[in-house]
Motif scaffolding. Structure first.
Motif, PDB file in Angstrom:
ATOM      1  N   ARG A 127      87.912  61.811  47.958  1.00 56.41           N
ATOM      2  CA  ARG A 127      87.112  61.359  49.426  1.00 56.41           C
ATOM      3  C   ARG A 127      86.039  60.380  49.330  1.00 56.41           C
ATOM      4  NH1 ARG A 127      81.878  64.899  50.817  1.00 56.41           N
ATOM      5  NH2 ARG A 127      81.340  64.410  53.168  1.00 56.41           N
ATOM      6  N   GLU A 128      85.718  59.812  50.338  1.00 54.11           N
ATOM      7  CA  GLU A 128      84.786  57.953  50.375  1.00 54.11           C
ATOM      8  C   GLU A 128      83.633  59.864  51.268  1.00 54.11           C
ATOM      9  OE1 GLU A 128      83.463  54.306  52.276  1.00 54.11           O
ATOM     10  OE2 GLU A 128      85.250  54.469  51.948  1.00 54.11           O
ATOM     11  N   PRO A 129      82.429  59.778  50.612  1.00 61.18           N
ATOM     12  CA  PRO A 129      81.374  60.932  50.949  1.00 61.18           C
ATOM     13  C   PRO A 129      80.873  60.272  52.089  1.00 61.18           C
ATOM     14  CG  PRO A 129      80.556  60.272  48.928  1.00 61.18           C
ATOM     15  CD  PRO A 129      82.262  59.748  49.008  1.00 61.18           C
ATOM     16  N   GLN A 130      80.132  58.834  51.441  1.00 64.61           N
ATOM     17  CA  GLN A 130      79.633  58.226  52.861  1.00 64.61           C
ATOM     18  C   GLN A 130      79.650  58.288  54.445  1.00 64.61           C
ATOM     19  OE1 GLN A 130      80.561  57.249  49.814  1.00 64.61           O
ATOM     20  NE2 GLN A 130      78.809  57.231  49.188  1.00 64.61           N
ATOM     21  N   ILE A 131      81.671  58.271  54.560  1.00 59.24           N
ATOM     22  CA  ILE A 131      81.913  58.261  56.083  1.00 59.24           C
ATOM     23  C   ILE A 131      82.980  59.491  56.198  1.00 59.24           C
ATOM     24  CG2 ILE A 131      81.755  55.571  56.372  1.00 59.24           C
ATOM     25  CD1 ILE A 131      84.876  55.464  55.824  1.00 59.24           C
ATOM     26  N   ASP A 132      82.781  60.879  55.083  1.00 57.12           N
ATOM     27  CA  ASP A 132      83.764  61.607  55.144  1.00 57.12           C
ATOM     28  C   ASP A 132      85.066  61.153  55.377  1.00 57.12           C
ATOM     29  OD1 ASP A 132      84.330  64.107  55.358  1.00 57.12           O
ATOM     30  OD2 ASP A 132      84.055  64.465  56.901  1.00 57.12           O
ATOM     31  N   ALA A 133      85.535  60.204  54.802  1.00 55.99           N
ATOM     32  CA  ALA A 133      86.714  59.759  54.774  1.00 55.99           C
ATOM     33  C   ALA A 133      87.995  60.380  53.610  1.00 55.99           C
ATOM     34  CB  ALA A 133      87.193  57.766  55.025  1.00 55.99           C
ATOM     35  N   TRP A 134      89.019  60.736  53.769  1.00 54.90           N
ATOM     36  CA  TRP A 134      90.007  60.864  53.067  1.00 54.90           C
ATOM     37  C   TRP A 134      91.283  59.857  52.371  1.00 54.90           C
ATOM     38  CZ3 TRP A 134      89.680  65.392  49.449  1.00 54.90           C
ATOM     39  CH2 TRP A 134      88.216  66.065  50.345  1.00 54.90           C
ATOM     40  N   TYR A 135      91.720  59.740  51.183  1.00 54.76           N
ATOM     41  CA  TYR A 135      92.175  59.095  51.339  1.00 54.76           C
ATOM     42  C   TYR A 135      93.441  58.921  50.283  1.00 54.76           C
ATOM     43  CZ  TYR A 135      88.935  55.943  52.726  1.00 54.76           C
ATOM     44  OH  TYR A 135      87.608  54.743  53.275  1.00 54.76           O
ATOM     45  N   VAL A 136      94.109  58.757  49.602  1.00 60.20           N
ATOM     46  CA  VAL A 136      94.969  59.041  48.430  1.00 60.20           C
ATOM     47  C   VAL A 136      95.733  57.383  48.292  1.00 60.20           C
ATOM     48  CG1 VAL A 136      97.498  58.629  49.505  1.00 60.20           C
ATOM     49  CG2 VAL A 136      97.298  60.189  47.594  1.00 60.20           C
ATOM     50  N   ALA A 137      95.611  57.143  46.424  1.00 62.49           N
ATOM     51  CA  ALA A 137      95.780  56.209  45.702  1.00 62.49           C
ATOM     52  C   ALA A 137      96.414  56.376  45.116  1.00 62.49           C
ATOM     53  CB  ALA A 137      94.785  55.632  45.505  1.00 62.49           C
ATOM     54  N   ARG A 138      97.539  55.084  44.667  1.00 61.97           N
ATOM     55  CA  ARG A 138      98.122  55.193  43.442  1.00 61.97           C
ATOM     56  C   ARG A 138      98.580  53.721  43.208  1.00 61.97           C
ATOM     57  NH1 ARG A 138     104.361  58.023  42.812  1.00 61.97           N
ATOM     58  NH2 ARG A 138     103.941  57.619  40.253  1.00 61.97           N
ATOM     59  N   GLY A 139      98.796  53.060  42.084  1.00 61.15           N
ATOM     60  CA  GLY A 139      98.969  51.526  41.707  1.00 61.15           C
ATOM     61  C   GLY A 139      97.660  50.858  42.642  1.00 61.15           C
ATOM     62  N   ASP A 140      98.353  50.375  43.396  1.00 62.40           N
ATOM     63  CA  ASP A 140      97.559  49.458  43.947  1.00 62.40           C
ATOM     64  C   ASP A 140      97.991  49.719  45.467  1.00 62.40           C
ATOM     65  OD1 ASP A 140      96.807  46.804  44.403  1.00 62.40           O
ATOM     66  OD2 ASP A 140      98.416  46.050  45.031  1.00 62.40           O
ATOM     67  N   ARG A 141      98.526  50.530  45.709  1.00 62.29           N
ATOM     68  CA  ARG A 141      97.933  50.665  47.353  1.00 62.29           C
ATOM     69  C   ARG A 141      96.899  52.680  47.677  1.00 62.29           C
ATOM     70  NH1 ARG A 141      99.223  47.989  50.563  1.00 62.29           N
ATOM     71  NH2 ARG A 141      98.725  49.317  52.110  1.00 62.29           N
ATOM     72  N   VAL A 142      96.010  51.916  48.270  1.00 62.94           N
ATOM     73  CA  VAL A 142      94.947  52.917  48.967  1.00 62.94           C
ATOM     74  C   VAL A 142      95.209  53.656  50.399  1.00 62.94           C
ATOM     75  CG1 VAL A 142      92.454  53.959  49.420  1.00 62.94           C
ATOM     76  CG2 VAL A 142      93.262  52.142  47.893  1.00 62.94           C
ATOM     77  N   LEU A 143      95.525  54.612  50.521  1.00 59.49           N
ATOM     78  CA  LEU A 143      96.293  54.923  51.759  1.00 59.49           C
ATOM     79  C   LEU A 143      95.346  55.677  52.766  1.00 59.49           C
ATOM     80  CD1 LEU A 143     100.124  55.222  51.663  1.00 59.49           C
ATOM     81  CD2 LEU A 143      98.471  53.341  52.284  1.00 59.49           C
TER      82      LEU A 143
END
Length: 270
Positions: A157-173
């Motif tokens: 989670r990026e708490p500053q904007i309440d955003a959720w992601y998944v990252a693996r290798g070179d990708r952030v989705l």
């Protein structure tokens, strides 16, 4: 951005507002060691399922009158889930720093009428404790979605904007609308994401002139929850530390199961 509901009105008599500032960020409990081992998961689950915790959960679920305290009968489902947030070291550009770091372990709680909550557990000086209760199931829902979207990736989670992601290798989705607005529906590269968060937050990290100016990283937003005066920065009832940067409307457990309302903050902790 959707704010998670609080029980501030119903529990005002028992609640203490915590004024958590960037200067007290180090007081926030962080799991030690910062790994979600089987042993740590078991300890977190035990803390979540403790009788005092379940009693507090009954009051939490009954706060809006949807169910009575006696009828709430909360239960803990599944094992504890690791929850990671955007890492300040990654934002600062430290070599080898992962995009996210473990912040706490979350356990899913459900009441007899189907209400859901997340119990945040961390290893404090007094051992593993529940330090926060938040409505809903974000922590578990996004963990499942991330595993489906990018198997083996790190959900964070990026708490500053309440955003959720998944990252693996070179990708952030992106996993939610806030994240999609930040990086696009198709996501971005790890380098692209680093450039974005470095540009936004690097000059606002703990220890920066911005943070030292008392603005807690520059992400303290006034709201109705912020208007009350509190007991003192960084500590809950009985001096038990509570999580800094917790989601809006969350409730924390203090000593003896007292409920502590956290002030809405969006910071990067050191």
């Amino acid at each position: 951005m959707t704010l998670r509901a609080s029980a501030a009105a119903a529990l005002a008599a028992a609640a203490v507002v915590v004024l958590a500032t960037g200067g007290q960020a180090a007081a926030a409990p962080v799991p030690q060691p910062q790994t979600a081992t089987a042993e740590n998961r078991a300890a977190a689950h035990e803390a979540a399922a403790a009788p005092d915790t379940l009693a507090t959960l009954s009051r939490f679920f009954a706060r809006e009158g949807k169910v009575s305290v006696a009828a709430a009968q909360p239960r803990i489902e599944g094992e504890a889930t690791p929850v990671s947030y955007l890492s300040p070291d990654f934002v600062a550009g430290k070599a080898g720093a992962p995009v996210a770091r473990l912040e706490f372990l979350a356990s899913a709680a459900v009441s007899s009428d189907g209400q859901k909550a997340a119990l945040w557990t961390a290893k404090t000086g007094a051992g593993w404790q529940v330090v926060n209760i938040a409505t809903g199931d974000d922590e578990f829902r996004y963990a499942r979605l991330g595993a489906e979207k990018l198997p083996g990736g790190t959900v964070f989670r990026e708490p500053q904007i309440d955003a959720w992601y998944v990252a693996r290798g070179d990708r952030v989705l992106p996993l939610d609308e806030d994240a999609a607005r930040a990086v696009g529906d198709r996501g971005t590269t790890l380098a692209g994401y680093r450039a974005r968060v470095t540009g936004l937050y690097r000059d606002k990290l703990p220890g920066s002139a911005y943070a030292e100016g008392g603005r807690a990283g520059g992400f303290a937003e006034d709201s109705a929850e912020d208007s009350a005066e509190g007991s003192g920065p960084g500590a809950g009832a009985g001096g038990v530390p509570v999580a800094v940067g917790a989601g809006a409307g969350a409730l924390a457990l203090g000593a003896g199961g007292a409920v502590v309302l956290l002030r809405r903050r969006r910071t990067l902790r050191a």
